[in-house]
Design a protein around this motif. Structure first.
Motif, mmCIF file in Angstrom:
data_model
loop_
_atom_site.group_PDB
_atom_site.id
_atom_site.type_symbol
_atom_site.label_atom_id
_atom_site.label_comp_id
_atom_site.label_asym_id
_atom_site.label_seq_id
_atom_site.Cartn_x
_atom_site.Cartn_y
_atom_site.Cartn_z
ATOM 1 N N PRO A 146 8.430 10.503 -4.809
ATOM 2 C CA PRO A 146 8.426 9.709 -6.027
ATOM 3 C C PRO A 146 7.135 8.219 -5.641
ATOM 4 N N TYR A 147 6.770 7.859 -7.049
ATOM 5 C CA TYR A 147 5.792 6.329 -6.845
ATOM 6 C C TYR A 147 5.259 6.337 -5.482
ATOM 7 N N ALA A 148 4.744 6.974 -5.304
ATOM 8 C CA ALA A 148 3.908 7.568 -3.360
ATOM 9 C C ALA A 148 3.533 5.653 -3.247
ATOM 10 N N ASP A 149 2.807 5.374 -4.009
ATOM 11 C CA ASP A 149 1.801 4.102 -3.594
ATOM 12 C C ASP A 149 2.945 2.868 -3.447
ATOM 13 N N VAL A 150 4.465 3.189 -3.799
ATOM 14 C CA VAL A 150 5.438 2.105 -3.549
ATOM 15 C C VAL A 150 5.840 1.843 -2.708
ATOM 16 N N GLY A 151 6.497 3.548 -2.178
ATOM 17 C CA GLY A 151 7.694 3.449 -1.253
ATOM 18 C C GLY A 151 7.312 3.519 0.285
ATOM 19 N N PRO A 152 6.317 4.302 0.664
ATOM 20 C CA PRO A 152 5.962 4.451 2.412
ATOM 21 C C PRO A 152 4.982 3.656 2.681
ATOM 22 N N ILE A 153 5.170 3.006 4.164
ATOM 23 C CA ILE A 153 4.193 2.438 4.972
ATOM 24 C C ILE A 153 3.480 3.146 5.709
ATOM 25 N N LYS A 154 2.233 3.169 6.120
ATOM 26 C CA LYS A 154 1.701 3.537 6.877
ATOM 27 C C LYS A 154 1.813 2.592 7.830
ATOM 28 N N VAL A 155 1.888 3.977 9.428
ATOM 29 C CA VAL A 155 1.694 3.502 10.900
ATOM 30 C C VAL A 155 0.853 3.796 11.426
ATOM 31 N N ASP A 156 -0.431 2.556 11.855
ATOM 32 C CA ASP A 156 -1.643 3.069 12.394
ATOM 33 C C ASP A 156 -1.230 3.158 14.238
ATOM 34 N N SER A 157 -0.452 2.147 14.543
ATOM 35 C CA SER A 157 -0.963 2.030 15.963
ATOM 36 C C SER A 157 -0.561 3.568 16.570
ATOM 37 N N GLY A 158 0.022 3.590 17.701
ATOM 38 C CA GLY A 158 -0.006 4.696 18.546
ATOM 39 C C GLY A 158 1.822 4.941 18.557
ATOM 40 N N LEU A 159 2.444 3.724 18.279
ATOM 41 C CA LEU A 159 3.718 3.674 18.055
ATOM 42 C C LEU A 159 5.106 5.334 18.254
#
Length: 389
Positions: A146-159
């Motif tokens: 829920p509230y997907a714009d508020v919670g998740p953080i995008k990880v764009d690196s290859g970590l």
């Protein structure tokens, strides 16, 4: 899909359940690539958390790939790799505006139930009882967010997953615990509990300027981990007196900050622990006071007590008189995870910390019931379990 469900105290099973779907325009659905068992999950497993119902999907440390987004979601797209914080926050209420995300006024659909117990309701949490929302948790193949714009953080690196997964909970929790200890350069900080949150509290205290960190536990593997991955001194509370040692290293003043990274299922040594064990057997109290008693006694006058350890009910024996007469400040609370995501991800990407050091066991989701028992009983040197659905 496959998901770990709570059936009763000490009884969790991987079952077939329906795959989650978008319910609100602000939802997203992720396919989980990694999740973990948290010390807080043990409070559910051991029957300490009220509001559990048979069949609840548990777990609150997930990450994965976005496979579907609601029509109102603006920041995520299918294919994005994300870490999901355990706190569910609307982003628009007064508390979210103050970055007090774990106190969100809107995300707990069972707020009335929580208010009856606590006076007010905190935010909803993934996989953590109906009192806190009854949301399905992340020890599963898929998760509705829920509230997907508020919670998740995008990880764009290859970590790899194991380096970023713990942004979901234990790294921000340890960092906020250290922040709540009001650390100034040169301080001495004592941390009770060298489990995963304690490990991150130790490292975060050093990041925030503590000159000396003392880690307290009784499990050799956890004390060794604290010693090897930080500059912490360690105390085995079963082999030496914690108060005497802390007074010795602080010239009799006591630590400037004391962090309780244990919570409701604390273990103690000495006569008070025997008495309290008797009370537990008679169901006279839910939370055990050993760590809080000792931290209040040890903390220097005018010092700060930080409590990230999860408590679920009431306790006898809390030293209110000592707390007041010593003029201690107490900072507590579930973690405002969203506040810390960007700066802590940057620390990981910059190489300031590699959170994967806490992982001692990595298994498939199917082995989760077995790993709950291993983690609870601290068998096989288990400190942190990572699961791969």
């Amino acid at each position: 899909m496959r998901a770990l469900r709570w059936h009763d105290e000490g009884d969790v099973r991987v079952d077939d359940v329906p795959k989650p779907e978008i319910q609100e325009p602000t939802d997203a659905v992720i396919e989980i690539t990694a999740t973990a068992i948290c010390g807080s999950d043990l409070h559910l497993y051991d029957g300490f958390m009220p509001g559990m119902e048979e069949g609840d999907i548990i777990g609150h440390e997930p990450m994965g790939e976005v496979v579907e987004v609601g029509s109102a979601v603006e920041t995520l797209s299918e294919g994005d790799r994300v870490v999901v914080p355990f706190t569910i926050s609307c982003g628009a209420c007064w508390y979210c505006d103050q970055q007090l995300y774990s106190l969100c006024d809107e995300s707990n659909p069972n707020a009335e139930m929580a208010s009856e117990s606590m006076g007010h309701s905190p935010a909803g949490l993934f996989g953590f009882s109906h009192m806190l929302g009854g949301y399905d948790g992340g020890q599963a193949e898929y998760l509705r967010v829920p509230y997907a714009d508020v919670g998740p953080i995008k990880v764009d690196s290859g970590l790899p997953d194991e380096k970023v997964l713990f942004l979901s909970d234990i790294f921000p929790t340890g960092y906020m615990a250290a922040e709540n200890a009001d650390i100034e350069n040169g301080d001495t900080v004592a941390v009770w509990g060298c489990g995963p949150v304690g490990q991150f509290a130790i490292q975060s205290a050093e990041m925030l300027g503590a000159e000396r960190v003392v880690a307290i536990d009784r499990e050799r593997e956890r004390l060794d981990m604290a010693r090897e991955h930080s500059d912490a001194e360690v105390i085995d509370f079963e082999s030496e007196d914690v108060y005497d040692r802390l007074m010795d290293v602080t010239d009799g003043h006591g630590p400037d900050g004391c962090i309780d990274a244990v919570g409701a299922e604390a273990h103690g040594a000495g006569p008070s622990s025997v008495a309290d064990s008797g009370q537990d057997g008679e169901e006279m109290q839910g939370d055990r006071p050993y760590v809080l008693q000792e931290a209040v006694r040890c903390c220097r006058k005018g010092g700060t007590l930080s409590v990230p350890g999860v408590y679920t009910g009431e306790m006898n024996g809390f030293p209110t008189g000592s707390l007041m007469n010593k003029g201690l400040t107490v900072n507590t609370g579930q973690t405002h995870v969203q506040r810390y995501l960007d700066p802590l991800l940057e620390r990981i990407e910059d190489g300031d910390i590699d959170p994967s050091f806490v992982v001692t066991h990595q298994e498939s989701l199917e082995k989760a019931p077995e790993m709950y028992e291993t983690f609870r009983d601290k068998n096989d040197g288990c400190v942190k379990v990572m699961l791969n659905p």
